[in-house]
Design a protein around this motif. Structure first.
Motif, PDB file in Angstrom:
ATOM      1  N   GLY B  86       5.978  62.587  72.904  1.00  0.00           N
ATOM      2  CA  GLY B  86       6.023  63.177  74.246  1.00  0.00           C
ATOM      3  C   GLY B  86       7.015  64.333  74.313  1.00  0.00           C
ATOM      4  O   GLY B  86       6.721  65.394  74.868  1.00  0.00           O
ATOM      5  N   LEU B  87       8.183  64.123  73.716  1.00  0.00           N
ATOM      6  CA  LEU B  87       9.204  65.182  73.725  1.00  0.00           C
ATOM      7  C   LEU B  87       8.732  66.399  72.943  1.00  0.00           C
ATOM      8  O   LEU B  87       8.986  67.545  73.332  1.00  0.00           O
ATOM      9  CB  LEU B  87      10.515  64.649  73.125  1.00  0.00           C
ATOM     10  CG  LEU B  87      11.218  63.560  73.935  1.00  0.00           C
ATOM     11  CD1 LEU B  87      12.420  63.023  73.148  1.00  0.00           C
ATOM     12  CD2 LEU B  87      11.682  64.089  75.289  1.00  0.00           C
ATOM     13  N   GLU B  88       8.028  66.132  71.841  1.00  0.00           N
ATOM     14  CA  GLU B  88       7.529  67.226  71.029  1.00  0.00           C
ATOM     15  C   GLU B  88       6.494  68.046  71.800  1.00  0.00           C
ATOM     16  O   GLU B  88       6.522  69.277  71.785  1.00  0.00           O
ATOM     17  CB  GLU B  88       6.901  66.659  69.761  1.00  0.00           C
ATOM     18  CG  GLU B  88       7.277  67.453  68.550  1.00  0.00           C
ATOM     19  CD  GLU B  88       6.870  66.744  67.269  1.00  0.00           C
ATOM     20  OE1 GLU B  88       6.702  65.492  67.265  1.00  0.00           O
ATOM     21  OE2 GLU B  88       6.699  67.464  66.273  1.00  0.00           O
ATOM     22  N   ARG B  89       5.598  67.343  72.519  1.00  0.00           N
ATOM     23  CA  ARG B  89       4.587  68.040  73.306  1.00  0.00           C
ATOM     24  C   ARG B  89       5.246  68.913  74.372  1.00  0.00           C
ATOM     25  O   ARG B  89       4.916  70.081  74.538  1.00  0.00           O
ATOM     26  CB  ARG B  89       3.652  67.020  73.966  1.00  0.00           C
ATOM     27  CG  ARG B  89       2.595  67.603  74.869  1.00  0.00           C
ATOM     28  CD  ARG B  89       1.419  68.192  74.104  1.00  0.00           C
ATOM     29  NE  ARG B  89       0.794  67.214  73.240  1.00  0.00           N
ATOM     30  CZ  ARG B  89      -0.345  66.560  73.500  1.00  0.00           C
ATOM     31  NH1 ARG B  89      -1.001  66.801  74.609  1.00  0.00           N
ATOM     32  NH2 ARG B  89      -0.830  65.677  72.651  1.00  0.00           N
ATOM     33  N   ALA B  90       6.192  68.322  75.093  1.00  0.00           N
ATOM     34  CA  ALA B  90       6.845  69.062  76.179  1.00  0.00           C
ATOM     35  C   ALA B  90       7.661  70.230  75.624  1.00  0.00           C
ATOM     36  O   ALA B  90       7.616  71.349  76.155  1.00  0.00           O
ATOM     37  CB  ALA B  90       7.728  68.134  76.998  1.00  0.00           C
ATOM     38  N   SER B  91       8.395  69.986  74.547  1.00  0.00           N
ATOM     39  CA  SER B  91       9.228  71.049  73.962  1.00  0.00           C
ATOM     40  C   SER B  91       8.373  72.213  73.500  1.00  0.00           C
ATOM     41  O   SER B  91       8.754  73.383  73.632  1.00  0.00           O
ATOM     42  CB  SER B  91      10.003  70.522  72.751  1.00  0.00           C
ATOM     43  OG  SER B  91      10.847  69.465  73.137  1.00  0.00           O
ATOM     44  N   GLY B  92       7.203  71.894  72.954  1.00  0.00           N
ATOM     45  CA  GLY B  92       6.319  72.925  72.405  1.00  0.00           C
ATOM     46  C   GLY B  92       5.811  73.891  73.455  1.00  0.00           C
ATOM     47  O   GLY B  92       5.395  75.003  73.133  1.00  0.00           O
ATOM     48  N   GLU B  93       5.831  73.471  74.715  1.00  0.00           N
ATOM     49  CA  GLU B  93       5.335  74.337  75.781  1.00  0.00           C
ATOM     50  C   GLU B  93       6.420  75.206  76.400  1.00  0.00           C
ATOM     51  O   GLU B  93       6.148  76.033  77.257  1.00  0.00           O
ATOM     52  CB  GLU B  93       4.675  73.505  76.885  1.00  0.00           C
ATOM     53  CG  GLU B  93       3.458  72.727  76.445  1.00  0.00           C
ATOM     54  CD  GLU B  93       2.253  73.625  76.180  1.00  0.00           C
ATOM     55  OE1 GLU B  93       2.061  74.602  76.940  1.00  0.00           O
ATOM     56  OE2 GLU B  93       1.519  73.363  75.209  1.00  0.00           O
ATOM     57  N   MET B  94       7.658  74.961  76.027  1.00  0.00           N
ATOM     58  CA  MET B  94       8.749  75.767  76.605  1.00  0.00           C
ATOM     59  C   MET B  94       8.805  77.106  75.862  1.00  0.00           C
ATOM     60  O   MET B  94       8.713  77.135  74.639  1.00  0.00           O
ATOM     61  CB  MET B  94      10.093  75.042  76.449  1.00  0.00           C
ATOM     62  CG  MET B  94      10.169  73.711  77.171  1.00  0.00           C
ATOM     63  SD  MET B  94      10.276  73.879  78.978  1.00  0.00           S
ATOM     64  CE  MET B  94       9.185  72.518  79.461  1.00  0.00           C
ATOM     65  N   THR B  95       8.961  78.151  76.622  1.00  0.00           N
ATOM     66  CA  THR B  95       8.950  79.486  76.023  1.00  0.00           C
ATOM     67  C   THR B  95      10.323  80.145  76.141  1.00  0.00           C
ATOM     68  O   THR B  95      11.233  79.583  76.765  1.00  0.00           O
ATOM     69  CB  THR B  95       7.947  80.381  76.764  1.00  0.00           C
ATOM     70  OG1 THR B  95       8.436  80.528  78.107  1.00  0.00           O
ATOM     71  CG2 THR B  95       6.569  79.749  76.796  1.00  0.00           C
ATOM     72  N   SER B  96      10.441  81.341  75.598  1.00  0.00           N
ATOM     73  CA  SER B  96      11.722  82.043  75.722  1.00  0.00           C
ATOM     74  C   SER B  96      12.006  82.352  77.200  1.00  0.00           C
ATOM     75  O   SER B  96      13.164  82.480  77.589  1.00  0.00           O
ATOM     76  CB  SER B  96      11.741  83.310  74.871  1.00  0.00           C
ATOM     77  OG  SER B  96      10.603  84.070  75.162  1.00  0.00           O
ATOM     78  N   PHE B  97      10.950  82.406  78.021  1.00  0.00           N
ATOM     79  CA  PHE B  97      11.165  82.573  79.469  1.00  0.00           C
ATOM     80  C   PHE B  97      11.968  81.390  80.030  1.00  0.00           C
ATOM     81  O   PHE B  97      12.930  81.576  80.770  1.00  0.00           O
ATOM     82  CB  PHE B  97       9.818  82.694  80.187  1.00  0.00           C
ATOM     83  CG  PHE B  97       9.930  82.834  81.685  1.00  0.00           C
ATOM     84  CD1 PHE B  97      10.484  83.977  82.260  1.00  0.00           C
ATOM     85  CD2 PHE B  97       9.468  81.830  82.527  1.00  0.00           C
ATOM     86  CE1 PHE B  97      10.582  84.103  83.642  1.00  0.00           C
ATOM     87  CE2 PHE B  97       9.566  81.951  83.913  1.00  0.00           C
ATOM     88  CZ  PHE B  97      10.127  83.090  84.464  1.00  0.00           C
TER      89      PHE B  97
END
Lengths: 193, 193
Positions: B86-97
């Motif tokens: 779950g953490l990996e999925r959520a982290s993967g969607e965070m961008t430099s923005f």
């Protein structure tokens, strides 16, 4: 006045929670709470600033007791020993009034989003208070955070069991229920991989 | 329009956070946010209901990603394996923005009690979402609660490290930081006694 009569503060809390559950938190005024309790508005304001404070006053006390219990734990206590001491201190101050109020409080919270948020913030406040008290004892940050979260979960689980109308534990037994919940949660944490 | 120009939604978020930090959340109107972003009020309302939603929209997405990652973890994953997914999925969607926004968001939160409460509720929402997703996998309640709390603490710690201006991890490295925070917290939990 008969000796069993609840004090003004308790009557205001009960009246407020009944009204919140019956007609909603948003629709309830301080005047109505005072009237239901058979008291004046000025008596209300001797005890509480506003209706919101009826719910937050208990939280402040709870956090203070947790912090005191952790601070007063023996110097050689482990972090979990200190958390247990905090939970024991807080549990020891809960009375049958707190237990009897629980279904009313639950009904009021279920019915109102703002109260659900207040209730959630209560957990955050408890955790933050315990983290602070553990850090004061020199417990490292990560350990303090994990121990505090286990403490919050244990208090909530112990309290829920204690307040269950199907049980008949004496008020003093909240501490026992909370500490055994803490043992369960710690065991669950240690089985994780 | 140059290709690097942030989209309207991002411009509104940045404008709102700058205004919250400069003049306070309470004193900032939707009209001012739209003006600062160089957009109209009706564009604002195509993206957000009100200024509060600017802060809660990210939270809804985050909880959804955590739940999806946990649900999609292999059937034989341990509870911690599922939380890590779950953490990996959520982290993967965070961008430099998301990273660049972090100091602005932090300043706005520091300056306003309501935003501090919103931020605290975000943790509660993440934990509840993860508990629900773990329970769906048949994880027992106590285990689900402990695993979810470790997951929330890990995400916050990983994100704080990632957003630290002194670091220069690539956006993709948030997952690495979050998963190593999860390992640290689990190790701390397992050392407790």
């Amino acid at each position: 006045m008969p000796r069993w009569k609840p004090d003004a503060r308790q009557r205001l809390v009960v009246a407020a929670l009944r009204l919140f559950a019956e007609q909603g938190y948003d629709n309830t005024t301080v005047a109505e709470i005072a009237e239901r309790a058979g008291l004046t508005r000025s008596t209300f304001h001797r005890h509480f600033t506003d209706k919101r404070e009826i719910l937050s006053a208990g939280q402040t006390t709870l956090s203070r007791l947790l912090v005191e219990g952790i601070a007063d734990a023996p110097a050689d206590s482990t972090p979990m020993g200190a958390v247990a001491a905090g939970l024991e201190r807080a549990s020891g101050e809960m009375t049958s009034f707190n237990r009897e109020l629980s279904p009313l409080l639950h009904a009021a919270i279920e019915a109102n989003e703002e109260l659900q948020e207040r209730n959630a913030l209560k957990s955050i406040g408890m955790a933050a208070a315990m983290v602070g008290a553990l850090r004061q004892r020199g417990v490292p940050e990560a350990t303090a955070q994990v121990a505090a979260e286990l403490g919050v979960l244990a208090f909530k689980l112990g309290f829920t069991r204690w307040a269950d109308p199907a049980r008949d534990d004496a008020p003093g037994e909240l501490a026992t229920l909370t500490l055994s919940a803490l043992d369960e949660l710690l065991a669950a944490a240690q089985r994780l991989d």
